[in-house]
Design a protein around this motif. Structure first.
Motif, PDB file in Angstrom:
ATOM      1  N   GLU A 171       0.839  -1.210   0.000  1.00  0.00           N
ATOM      2  CA  GLU A 171       0.000   0.000   0.000  1.00  0.00           C
ATOM      3  C   GLU A 171       0.865   1.248   0.000  1.00  0.00           C
ATOM      4  OE1 GLU A 171      -3.347   2.318   2.739  1.00  0.00           O
ATOM      5  OE2 GLU A 171      -2.963   0.177   3.065  1.00  0.00           O
ATOM      6  N   ILE A 172       1.923   1.242   0.794  1.00  0.00           N
ATOM      7  CA  ILE A 172       2.827   2.397   0.829  1.00  0.00           C
ATOM      8  C   ILE A 172       3.414   2.637  -0.565  1.00  0.00           C
ATOM      9  CG2 ILE A 172       4.991   3.305   1.768  1.00  0.00           C
ATOM     10  CD1 ILE A 172       4.381   1.624   4.307  1.00  0.00           C
ATOM     11  N   GLY A 173       3.813   1.542  -1.228  1.00  0.00           N
ATOM     12  CA  GLY A 173       4.370   1.673  -2.567  1.00  0.00           C
ATOM     13  C   GLY A 173       3.387   2.277  -3.542  1.00  0.00           C
ATOM     14  N   SER A 174       2.129   1.851  -3.474  1.00  0.00           N
ATOM     15  CA  SER A 174       1.123   2.341  -4.420  1.00  0.00           C
ATOM     16  C   SER A 174       0.764   3.796  -4.167  1.00  0.00           C
ATOM     17  CB  SER A 174      -0.142   1.473  -4.331  1.00  0.00           C
ATOM     18  OG  SER A 174      -0.764   1.623  -3.067  1.00  0.00           O
ATOM     19  N   VAL A 175       0.939   4.263  -2.943  1.00  0.00           N
ATOM     20  CA  VAL A 175       0.595   5.644  -2.602  1.00  0.00           C
ATOM     21  C   VAL A 175       1.767   6.584  -2.875  1.00  0.00           C
ATOM     22  CG1 VAL A 175      -0.008   7.218  -0.720  1.00  0.00           C
ATOM     23  CG2 VAL A 175      -1.137   4.995  -0.898  1.00  0.00           C
ATOM     24  N   LEU A 176       2.942   6.222  -2.403  1.00  0.00           N
ATOM     25  CA  LEU A 176       4.103   7.104  -2.539  1.00  0.00           C
ATOM     26  C   LEU A 176       4.712   7.064  -3.946  1.00  0.00           C
ATOM     27  CD1 LEU A 176       3.723   7.147   0.550  1.00  0.00           C
ATOM     28  CD2 LEU A 176       6.206   7.109   0.775  1.00  0.00           C
ATOM     29  N   TRP A 177       4.529   5.947  -4.647  1.00  0.00           N
ATOM     30  CA  TRP A 177       4.981   5.830  -6.033  1.00  0.00           C
ATOM     31  C   TRP A 177       3.761   5.453  -6.883  1.00  0.00           C
ATOM     32  CZ3 TRP A 177       8.077   4.391  -1.937  1.00  0.00           C
ATOM     33  CH2 TRP A 177       9.398   4.879  -1.924  1.00  0.00           C
ATOM     34  N   GLU A 178       2.802   6.336  -6.939  1.00  0.00           N
ATOM     35  CA  GLU A 178       1.496   6.006  -7.516  1.00  0.00           C
ATOM     36  C   GLU A 178       1.552   5.680  -9.004  1.00  0.00           C
ATOM     37  OE1 GLU A 178      -1.097   9.280  -6.912  1.00  0.00           O
ATOM     38  OE2 GLU A 178       0.372  10.797  -7.466  1.00  0.00           O
ATOM     39  N   GLU A 179       2.572   6.109  -9.704  1.00  0.00           N
ATOM     40  CA  GLU A 179       2.633   5.860 -11.142  1.00  0.00           C
ATOM     41  C   GLU A 179       3.486   4.637 -11.493  1.00  0.00           C
ATOM     42  OE1 GLU A 179       3.955   9.415 -12.998  1.00  0.00           O
ATOM     43  OE2 GLU A 179       2.159  10.565 -12.471  1.00  0.00           O
ATOM     44  N   GLN A 180       4.007   3.968 -10.478  1.00  0.00           N
ATOM     45  CA  GLN A 180       4.862   2.810 -10.736  1.00  0.00           C
ATOM     46  C   GLN A 180       4.149   1.515 -10.372  1.00  0.00           C
ATOM     47  OE1 GLN A 180       8.914   2.895  -9.332  1.00  0.00           O
ATOM     48  NE2 GLN A 180       9.022   5.136  -9.407  1.00  0.00           N
TER      49      GLN A 180
END
Length: 268
Positions: A171-180
């Motif tokens: 979830e952190i990855g999808s929020v902080l790197w939303e385009e990756q």
């Protein structure tokens, strides 16, 4: 607790003071041999408990109790006297206790365990304050706390936004790197950010604000003060300080901003 003891006989006052100090050694005790001085003191300080002799020269304990109650109705009155004749008058005043002289530690403890108005425990101020309205900022003991890593600061902001709800690495990855896309490489980046955040908080002595388990991280909301949380709790000052800007540094905060804006309109 702030306690006063009043008796115009100094030997009796010393005996009473010792009994109180033995019963509650860590509380504040101020002794008076003149009733009027005790009354003047109570006008400038919150008195939680007053141990009063009844038969005094300048002012009776009964009269002093009435005046103390006028100043602060929550003051607990405990009479300490050698005369049982006054017990009826004392109890009719709805006092907290009645001790026969000489006062003892045990007698004081018994009365303190049965106070009519138990003093509320003083909650120590929280060391960490989060400012969410406008740009997100963190303060420790009133001083700005600088997180040099922008991703670590953003992660902390997101945990504040989640209000104690645990989030996963994905979830952190999808929020902080939303385009990756979430890949093994991104997973490692997130884990590095979490580690750097924990290191910074640990060095500042506030890592206890984070609850961290395997693939789980959350903010312990009981350890921080926050204008956003105060707003949700209906605090007037926080309601008035919200000008439609919430964590303006982060695009993912727009959803919460809209919710707060709607809530602000409902308050008007």
């Amino acid at each position: 607790m702030n306690i006063i003891a009043v008796d115009d006989e100094r030997p009796a006052l010393r005996c009473l003071a010792k009994a109180i100090e033995d019963a509650v050694p860590n509380e504040t005790l101020t002794c008076f041999s003149v009733a009027k001085e005790a009354l003047d003191y109570a006008k400038g300080a919150t008195v939680d408990i007053a141990f009063l002799d009844i038969k005094m020269f300048d002012m009776s304990g009964l009269e002093l109790a009435l005046q103390l109650k006028q100043i602060n109705p929550a003051t607990n009155i405990i009479f300490v006297t050698a005369y049982s004749d006054y017990m009826g008058n004392a109890l009719s005043m709805h006092v907290s206790g009645y001790i026969m002289k000489p006062a003892t530690k045990e007698a004081v403890q018994t009365e303190l365990e049965n106070l009519r108005h138990p003093p509320k425990p003083i909650t120590p101020p929280k060391r960490v304050r989060m400012k969410c309205f406008g740009a997100f900022e963190v303060f420790i003991d009133g001083e700005p706390f600088v997180l040099n890593r922008s991703r670590s600061k953003e992660l902390l902001a997101y945990l504040v936004d989640r209000r104690g709800e645990g989030v996963s690495i994905a979830e952190i990855g999808s929020v902080l790197w939303e385009e990756q896309s979430y890949t093994r490489s991104l997973q490692k980046q997130v884990q590095t950010v979490v580690s750097l955040l924990m290191k910074a908080l640990r060095e500042a002595g506030i890592d206890d604000i984070i609850i961290k388990r395997r693939n789980y991280i959350a903010l312990d909301v009981s350890k921080v003060e926050c204008d956003y949380y105060d707003f949700l709790n209906g605090d007037t000052t926080s309601l008035n300080s919200f000008f439609c800007e919430y964590m303006s540094n982060y695009s993912w905060a727009e959803i919460t901003t809209a919710q707060l804006f709607y809530m602000r309109l409902q308050e008007k």
